[in-house]
Design a protein around this motif. Structure first.
Motif, PDB file in Angstrom:
ATOM      1  N   ALA A   1       8.645   1.323 -12.735  1.00  8.86           N
ATOM      2  CA  ALA A   1       7.897   0.132 -13.162  1.00  8.86           C
ATOM      3  C   ALA A   1       7.285  -0.561 -11.952  1.00  8.86           C
ATOM      4  O   ALA A   1       6.105  -0.951 -11.977  1.00  8.86           O
ATOM      5  CB  ALA A   1       8.812  -0.825 -13.925  1.00  8.86           C
ATOM      6  N   TYR A   2       8.055  -0.695 -10.891  1.00  7.09           N
ATOM      7  CA  TYR A   2       7.544  -1.326  -9.672  1.00  7.09           C
ATOM      8  C   TYR A   2       6.400  -0.507  -9.078  1.00  7.09           C
ATOM      9  O   TYR A   2       5.357  -1.054  -8.694  1.00  7.09           O
ATOM     10  CB  TYR A   2       8.670  -1.498  -8.658  1.00  7.09           C
ATOM     11  CG  TYR A   2       8.185  -2.073  -7.357  1.00  7.09           C
ATOM     12  CD1 TYR A   2       7.942  -3.436  -7.242  1.00  7.09           C
ATOM     13  CD2 TYR A   2       7.940  -1.253  -6.260  1.00  7.09           C
ATOM     14  CE1 TYR A   2       7.467  -3.969  -6.052  1.00  7.09           C
ATOM     15  CE2 TYR A   2       7.467  -1.786  -5.069  1.00  7.09           C
ATOM     16  CZ  TYR A   2       7.222  -3.140  -4.975  1.00  7.09           C
ATOM     17  OH  TYR A   2       6.748  -3.654  -3.795  1.00  7.09           O
ATOM     18  N   ILE A   3       6.578   0.795  -8.986  1.00  9.39           N
ATOM     19  CA  ILE A   3       5.530   1.663  -8.435  1.00  9.39           C
ATOM     20  C   ILE A   3       4.263   1.558  -9.270  1.00  9.39           C
ATOM     21  O   ILE A   3       3.158   1.413  -8.736  1.00  9.39           O
ATOM     22  CB  ILE A   3       6.017   3.127  -8.345  1.00  9.39           C
ATOM     23  CG1 ILE A   3       7.118   3.250  -7.289  1.00  9.39           C
ATOM     24  CG2 ILE A   3       4.853   4.069  -8.026  1.00  9.39           C
ATOM     25  CD1 ILE A   3       7.842   4.585  -7.314  1.00  9.39           C
ATOM     26  N   TYR A   4       4.416   1.616 -10.586  1.00  5.92           N
ATOM     27  CA  TYR A   4       3.241   1.519 -11.449  1.00  5.92           C
ATOM     28  C   TYR A   4       2.587   0.145 -11.351  1.00  5.92           C
ATOM     29  O   TYR A   4       1.362   0.033 -11.382  1.00  5.92           O
ATOM     30  CB  TYR A   4       3.615   1.831 -12.894  1.00  5.92           C
ATOM     31  CG  TYR A   4       3.958   3.284 -13.132  1.00  5.92           C
ATOM     32  CD1 TYR A   4       3.236   4.311 -12.529  1.00  5.92           C
ATOM     33  CD2 TYR A   4       5.002   3.648 -13.980  1.00  5.92           C
ATOM     34  CE1 TYR A   4       3.550   5.639 -12.747  1.00  5.92           C
ATOM     35  CE2 TYR A   4       5.311   4.971 -14.209  1.00  5.92           C
ATOM     36  CZ  TYR A   4       4.584   5.961 -13.590  1.00  5.92           C
ATOM     37  OH  TYR A   4       4.882   7.281 -13.821  1.00  5.92           O
ATOM     38  N   LEU A   5       3.375  -0.882 -11.204  1.00  4.77           N
ATOM     39  CA  LEU A   5       2.829  -2.226 -11.012  1.00  4.77           C
ATOM     40  C   LEU A   5       2.017  -2.272  -9.719  1.00  4.77           C
ATOM     41  O   LEU A   5       0.900  -2.791  -9.697  1.00  4.77           O
ATOM     42  CB  LEU A   5       3.970  -3.246 -10.974  1.00  4.77           C
ATOM     43  CG  LEU A   5       3.576  -4.713 -10.814  1.00  4.77           C
ATOM     44  CD1 LEU A   5       2.780  -5.191 -12.015  1.00  4.77           C
ATOM     45  CD2 LEU A   5       4.838  -5.565 -10.649  1.00  4.77           C
TER      46      LEU A   5
ATOM     47  N   LEU B   1       2.322  10.490  -2.803  1.00  2.00           N
ATOM     48  CA  LEU B   1       2.798   9.446  -3.700  1.00  2.00           C
ATOM     49  C   LEU B   1       2.939   9.987  -5.118  1.00  2.00           C
ATOM     50  O   LEU B   1       3.963   9.771  -5.774  1.00  2.00           O
ATOM     51  CB  LEU B   1       1.845   8.247  -3.683  1.00  2.00           C
ATOM     52  CG  LEU B   1       2.167   7.123  -4.678  1.00  2.00           C
ATOM     53  CD1 LEU B   1       3.570   6.554  -4.457  1.00  2.00           C
ATOM     54  CD2 LEU B   1       1.103   6.040  -4.610  1.00  2.00           C
ATOM     55  N   GLU B   2       1.947  10.722  -5.581  1.00  2.00           N
ATOM     56  CA  GLU B   2       2.007  11.290  -6.934  1.00  2.00           C
ATOM     57  C   GLU B   2       3.154  12.287  -7.067  1.00  2.00           C
ATOM     58  O   GLU B   2       3.814  12.339  -8.110  1.00  2.00           O
ATOM     59  CB  GLU B   2       0.667  11.953  -7.299  1.00  2.00           C
ATOM     60  CG  GLU B   2      -0.483  10.975  -7.454  1.00  2.00           C
ATOM     61  CD  GLU B   2      -0.278   9.970  -8.579  1.00  2.00           C
ATOM     62  OE1 GLU B   2       0.324  10.325  -9.614  1.00  2.00           O
ATOM     63  OE2 GLU B   2      -0.726   8.821  -8.427  1.00  2.00           O
ATOM     64  N   LYS B   3       3.409  13.054  -6.023  1.00  2.00           N
ATOM     65  CA  LYS B   3       4.537  13.997  -6.052  1.00  2.00           C
ATOM     66  C   LYS B   3       5.854  13.235  -6.161  1.00  2.00           C
ATOM     67  O   LYS B   3       6.738  13.604  -6.928  1.00  2.00           O
ATOM     68  CB  LYS B   3       4.529  14.873  -4.800  1.00  2.00           C
ATOM     69  CG  LYS B   3       5.639  15.905  -4.764  1.00  2.00           C
ATOM     70  CD  LYS B   3       5.590  16.707  -3.480  1.00  2.00           C
ATOM     71  CE  LYS B   3       6.675  17.760  -3.398  1.00  2.00           C
ATOM     72  NZ  LYS B   3       7.997  17.336  -3.764  1.00  2.00           N
ATOM     73  N   ARG B   4       5.958  12.155  -5.403  1.00  2.00           N
ATOM     74  CA  ARG B   4       7.199  11.358  -5.448  1.00  2.00           C
ATOM     75  C   ARG B   4       7.383  10.709  -6.815  1.00  2.00           C
ATOM     76  O   ARG B   4       8.500  10.666  -7.340  1.00  2.00           O
ATOM     77  CB  ARG B   4       7.161  10.300  -4.332  1.00  2.00           C
ATOM     78  CG  ARG B   4       8.456   9.631  -4.134  1.00  2.00           C
ATOM     79  CD  ARG B   4       9.490  10.636  -3.593  1.00  2.00           C
ATOM     80  NE  ARG B   4      10.748   9.950  -3.467  1.00  2.00           N
ATOM     81  CZ  ARG B   4      11.899  10.413  -3.954  1.00  2.00           C
ATOM     82  NH1 ARG B   4      11.959  11.565  -4.550  1.00  2.00           N
ATOM     83  NH2 ARG B   4      12.994   9.728  -3.816  1.00  2.00           N
ATOM     84  N   ILE B   5       6.311  10.219  -7.407  1.00  2.00           N
ATOM     85  CA  ILE B   5       6.373   9.641  -8.744  1.00  2.00           C
ATOM     86  C   ILE B   5       6.848  10.698  -9.744  1.00  2.00           C
ATOM     87  O   ILE B   5       7.705  10.433 -10.583  1.00  2.00           O
ATOM     88  CB  ILE B   5       5.015   9.042  -9.171  1.00  2.00           C
ATOM     89  CG1 ILE B   5       4.703   7.798  -8.339  1.00  2.00           C
ATOM     90  CG2 ILE B   5       5.007   8.713 -10.657  1.00  2.00           C
ATOM     91  CD1 ILE B   5       3.281   7.283  -8.506  1.00  2.00           C
TER      92      ILE B   5
ATOM     93  N   ASP C   1       0.855  -1.188   0.000  1.00  4.03           N
ATOM     94  CA  ASP C   1       0.000   0.000   0.000  1.00  4.03           C
ATOM     95  C   ASP C   1       0.894   1.241   0.000  1.00  4.03           C
ATOM     96  O   ASP C   1       1.236   1.781   1.055  1.00  4.03           O
ATOM     97  CB  ASP C   1      -0.919  -0.019   1.214  1.00  4.03           C
ATOM     98  CG  ASP C   1      -1.908   1.126   1.226  1.00  4.03           C
ATOM     99  OD1 ASP C   1      -1.868   1.987   0.307  1.00  4.03           O
ATOM    100  OD2 ASP C   1      -2.728   1.173   2.161  1.00  4.03           O
ATOM    101  N   LEU C   2       1.275   1.659  -1.192  1.00  2.60           N
ATOM    102  CA  LEU C   2       2.195   2.795  -1.316  1.00  2.60           C
ATOM    103  C   LEU C   2       1.550   4.095  -0.868  1.00  2.60           C
ATOM    104  O   LEU C   2       2.245   4.987  -0.379  1.00  2.60           O
ATOM    105  CB  LEU C   2       2.693   2.908  -2.757  1.00  2.60           C
ATOM    106  CG  LEU C   2       3.564   1.750  -3.243  1.00  2.60           C
ATOM    107  CD1 LEU C   2       3.954   1.962  -4.702  1.00  2.60           C
ATOM    108  CD2 LEU C   2       4.794   1.583  -2.382  1.00  2.60           C
ATOM    109  N   VAL C   3       0.243   4.228  -1.015  1.00  2.59           N
ATOM    110  CA  VAL C   3      -0.433   5.448  -0.567  1.00  2.59           C
ATOM    111  C   VAL C   3      -0.250   5.608   0.938  1.00  2.59           C
ATOM    112  O   VAL C   3       0.129   6.681   1.412  1.00  2.59           O
ATOM    113  CB  VAL C   3      -1.930   5.431  -0.959  1.00  2.59           C
ATOM    114  CG1 VAL C   3      -2.669   6.602  -0.325  1.00  2.59           C
ATOM    115  CG2 VAL C   3      -2.087   5.468  -2.473  1.00  2.59           C
ATOM    116  N   SER C   4      -0.471   4.548   1.690  1.00  2.00           N
ATOM    117  CA  SER C   4      -0.273   4.616   3.148  1.00  2.00           C
ATOM    118  C   SER C   4       1.194   4.831   3.500  1.00  2.00           C
ATOM    119  O   SER C   4       1.511   5.578   4.423  1.00  2.00           O
ATOM    120  CB  SER C   4      -0.760   3.326   3.808  1.00  2.00           C
ATOM    121  OG  SER C   4      -2.151   3.230   3.712  1.00  2.00           O
ATOM    122  N   LEU C   5       2.056   4.195   2.746  1.00  2.00           N
ATOM    123  CA  LEU C   5       3.487   4.327   2.996  1.00  2.00           C
ATOM    124  C   LEU C   5       3.953   5.777   2.850  1.00  2.00           C
ATOM    125  O   LEU C   5       4.767   6.259   3.634  1.00  2.00           O
ATOM    126  CB  LEU C   5       4.267   3.425   2.042  1.00  2.00           C
ATOM    127  CG  LEU C   5       5.761   3.327   2.250  1.00  2.00           C
ATOM    128  CD1 LEU C   5       6.082   2.663   3.575  1.00  2.00           C
ATOM    129  CD2 LEU C   5       6.391   2.537   1.120  1.00  2.00           C
TER     130      LEU C   5
END
Length: 96
Positions: free
Chosen positions: A58-62, A34-38, A23-27
């Protein structure tokens, strides 16, 4: 770059990690962070051309179910890192 490095090491040591949903959003605290980091990683990758950052994207998008973007980043990174076991596993994770 350190995130890409440690992600690579993790996947090389524990290949099934790619199958776990994170759960990258929670992380990152919230979706905006998360969008800013991307965006930051994308900008840095465009400036440097580092395939390791394409791998990280690629990992984040996956993980965020943006499969078309994950495939595009994977294919781009494979051009410069064709021997990367972690990248190959990410590609397999995408197609699974």
């Amino acid at each position: 770059m350190s995130s890409a490095y440690f992600l690579t090491r993790t996947i090389n040591i524990f290949p099934d990690y790619i199958r776990f949903k994170v759960d990258l959003v929670s992380l990152f605290g919230d979706k905006d962070q998360l969008e800013k980091r991307i965006a930051d990683i994308s900008q840095r990758q465009e400036q440097t051309g580092y395939p390791e950052l394409q791998f990280l994207l690629a990992y984040i998008y996956l993980q965020t179910d943006k499969l078309e973007l994950a495939q595009r980043m994977t294919n781009g990174a494979l051009v410069n890192m064709p021997q990367s076991q972690a990248l190959q596993k990410t590609r397999l994770g995408h197609s699974a």
